[in-house]
Design a protein around this motif. Structure first.
Motif, short mmCIF file in Angstrom:
data_model
loop_
_atom_site.label_atom_id
_atom_site.label_comp_id
_atom_site.label_asym_id
_atom_site.label_seq_id
_atom_site.Cartn_x
_atom_site.Cartn_y
_atom_site.Cartn_z
N TRP A 1 0.84 -1.21 0.00
CA TRP A 1 0.00 0.00 0.00
C TRP A 1 0.86 1.24 0.00
O TRP A 1 0.55 2.23 -0.65
CB TRP A 1 -0.94 0.01 1.20
N ARG A 2 1.93 1.19 0.75
CA ARG A 2 2.84 2.32 0.80
C ARG A 2 3.48 2.57 -0.57
O ARG A 2 3.64 3.71 -1.00
CB ARG A 2 3.92 2.07 1.85
N ALA A 3 3.84 1.51 -1.26
CA ALA A 3 4.42 1.64 -2.60
C ALA A 3 3.40 2.21 -3.58
O ALA A 3 3.74 3.05 -4.41
CB ALA A 3 4.92 0.28 -3.08
N LEU B 1 6.76 20.53 -16.28
CA LEU B 1 7.52 19.29 -16.21
C LEU B 1 8.64 19.41 -15.18
O LEU B 1 8.85 18.49 -14.38
CB LEU B 1 8.10 18.93 -17.58
N ALA B 2 9.33 20.53 -15.17
CA ALA B 2 10.40 20.74 -14.19
C ALA B 2 9.84 20.77 -12.77
O ALA B 2 10.44 20.21 -11.85
CB ALA B 2 11.13 22.04 -14.49
N THR B 3 8.69 21.39 -12.59
CA THR B 3 8.06 21.43 -11.28
C THR B 3 7.65 20.03 -10.82
O THR B 3 7.84 19.67 -9.66
CB THR B 3 6.84 22.36 -11.30
N GLY B 4 7.11 19.25 -11.74
CA GLY B 4 6.73 17.87 -11.41
C GLY B 4 7.93 17.01 -11.05
O GLY B 4 7.87 16.21 -10.11
N LEU B 5 9.02 17.18 -11.77
CA LEU B 5 10.22 16.40 -11.47
C LEU B 5 10.84 16.83 -10.14
O LEU B 5 11.33 16.00 -9.38
CB LEU B 5 11.23 16.52 -12.60
N TYR B 6 10.79 18.12 -9.85
CA TYR B 6 11.30 18.60 -8.56
C TYR B 6 10.45 18.06 -7.41
O TYR B 6 10.97 17.62 -6.39
CB TYR B 6 11.33 20.13 -8.53
N GLY B 7 9.14 18.07 -7.58
CA GLY B 7 8.26 17.52 -6.56
C GLY B 7 8.48 16.03 -6.37
O GLY B 7 8.44 15.52 -5.24
N THR B 8 8.73 15.33 -7.46
CA THR B 8 9.03 13.90 -7.38
C THR B 8 10.33 13.66 -6.62
O THR B 8 10.41 12.78 -5.76
CB THR B 8 9.13 13.30 -8.79
N TYR B 9 11.33 14.46 -6.92
CA TYR B 9 12.61 14.31 -6.22
C TYR B 9 12.44 14.57 -4.73
O TYR B 9 12.97 13.82 -3.90
CB TYR B 9 13.64 15.27 -6.81
N ARG B 10 11.70 15.60 -4.37
CA ARG B 10 11.47 15.90 -2.96
C ARG B 10 10.66 14.80 -2.27
O ARG B 10 10.82 14.56 -1.08
CB ARG B 10 10.74 17.24 -2.82
N THR B 11 9.79 14.13 -3.02
CA THR B 11 8.98 13.05 -2.45
C THR B 11 9.82 11.81 -2.18
O THR B 11 9.67 11.17 -1.14
CB THR B 11 7.81 12.71 -3.38
N ILE B 12 10.70 11.45 -3.10
CA ILE B 12 11.47 10.22 -2.93
C ILE B 12 12.77 10.42 -2.16
O ILE B 12 13.44 9.45 -1.83
CB ILE B 12 11.77 9.54 -4.29
N GLN B 13 13.12 11.66 -1.87
CA GLN B 13 14.37 11.93 -1.15
C GLN B 13 14.48 11.18 0.18
O GLN B 13 15.55 10.65 0.49
CB GLN B 13 14.53 13.43 -0.94
N PRO B 14 13.42 11.09 0.99
CA PRO B 14 13.57 10.32 2.25
C PRO B 14 13.80 8.82 2.03
O PRO B 14 14.30 8.14 2.92
CB PRO B 14 12.23 10.53 2.96
N PHE B 15 13.46 8.31 0.86
CA PHE B 15 13.60 6.88 0.60
C PHE B 15 14.95 6.53 -0.01
O PHE B 15 15.30 5.38 -0.12
CB PHE B 15 12.49 6.39 -0.34
N LEU B 16 15.71 7.53 -0.42
CA LEU B 16 17.02 7.26 -1.00
C LEU B 16 17.97 6.83 0.10
O LEU B 16 18.10 7.47 1.13
CB LEU B 16 17.55 8.51 -1.71
N ASP C 1 18.25 1.16 1.66
CA ASP C 1 18.87 -0.17 1.62
C ASP C 1 20.27 -0.15 2.23
O ASP C 1 20.75 -1.17 2.70
CB ASP C 1 18.96 -0.67 0.18
N ALA C 2 20.92 0.99 2.26
CA ALA C 2 22.28 1.06 2.80
C ALA C 2 22.27 1.02 4.33
O ALA C 2 23.28 0.74 4.94
CB ALA C 2 22.95 2.34 2.32
N LYS C 3 21.13 1.27 4.96
CA LYS C 3 21.04 1.32 6.42
C LYS C 3 20.81 -0.05 7.06
O LYS C 3 20.63 -0.14 8.25
CB LYS C 3 19.93 2.27 6.84
#
Length: 76
Positions: free
Chosen positions: A9-11, A55-70, A73-75
């Motif tokens: 569900w989270r995914a 498009l740039a705004t959407g990509l920036y928002g996407t980056y900010r959304t996935i930033q906590p998940f980057l 796996d390394a942790k």
């Protein structure tokens, strides 16, 4: 990683947020560009500009959304 962090569900929520950022930004940019082009009679100028800006705004928002998940796996 705990099981509650790997929930399907989270995914699905994350994919929905990402797609809404990109699609919403592009659609908003297209409509705003078309409206401004009709107001000022500059046919493709504002359409292309706001399409790229959306498009740039959407990509920036996407980056900010996935930033906590980057780096999750390394942790391990």
């Amino acid at each position: 990683m705990p099981d509650h962090k790997r929930s399907p569900w989270r995914a699905m929520v994350l994919v929905s947020i990402i797609s809404s950022y990109i699609v919403g930004g592009v659609i908003g940019g297209v409509f705003l560009g078309i409206w401004l082009d009709s107001k000022f009679s500059t046919q493709p100028l504002f359409l292309i500009s706001f399409l790229l800006l959306g498009l740039a705004t959407g990509l920036y928002g996407t980056y900010r959304t996935i930033q906590p998940f980057l780096g999750d796996d390394a942790k391990k």
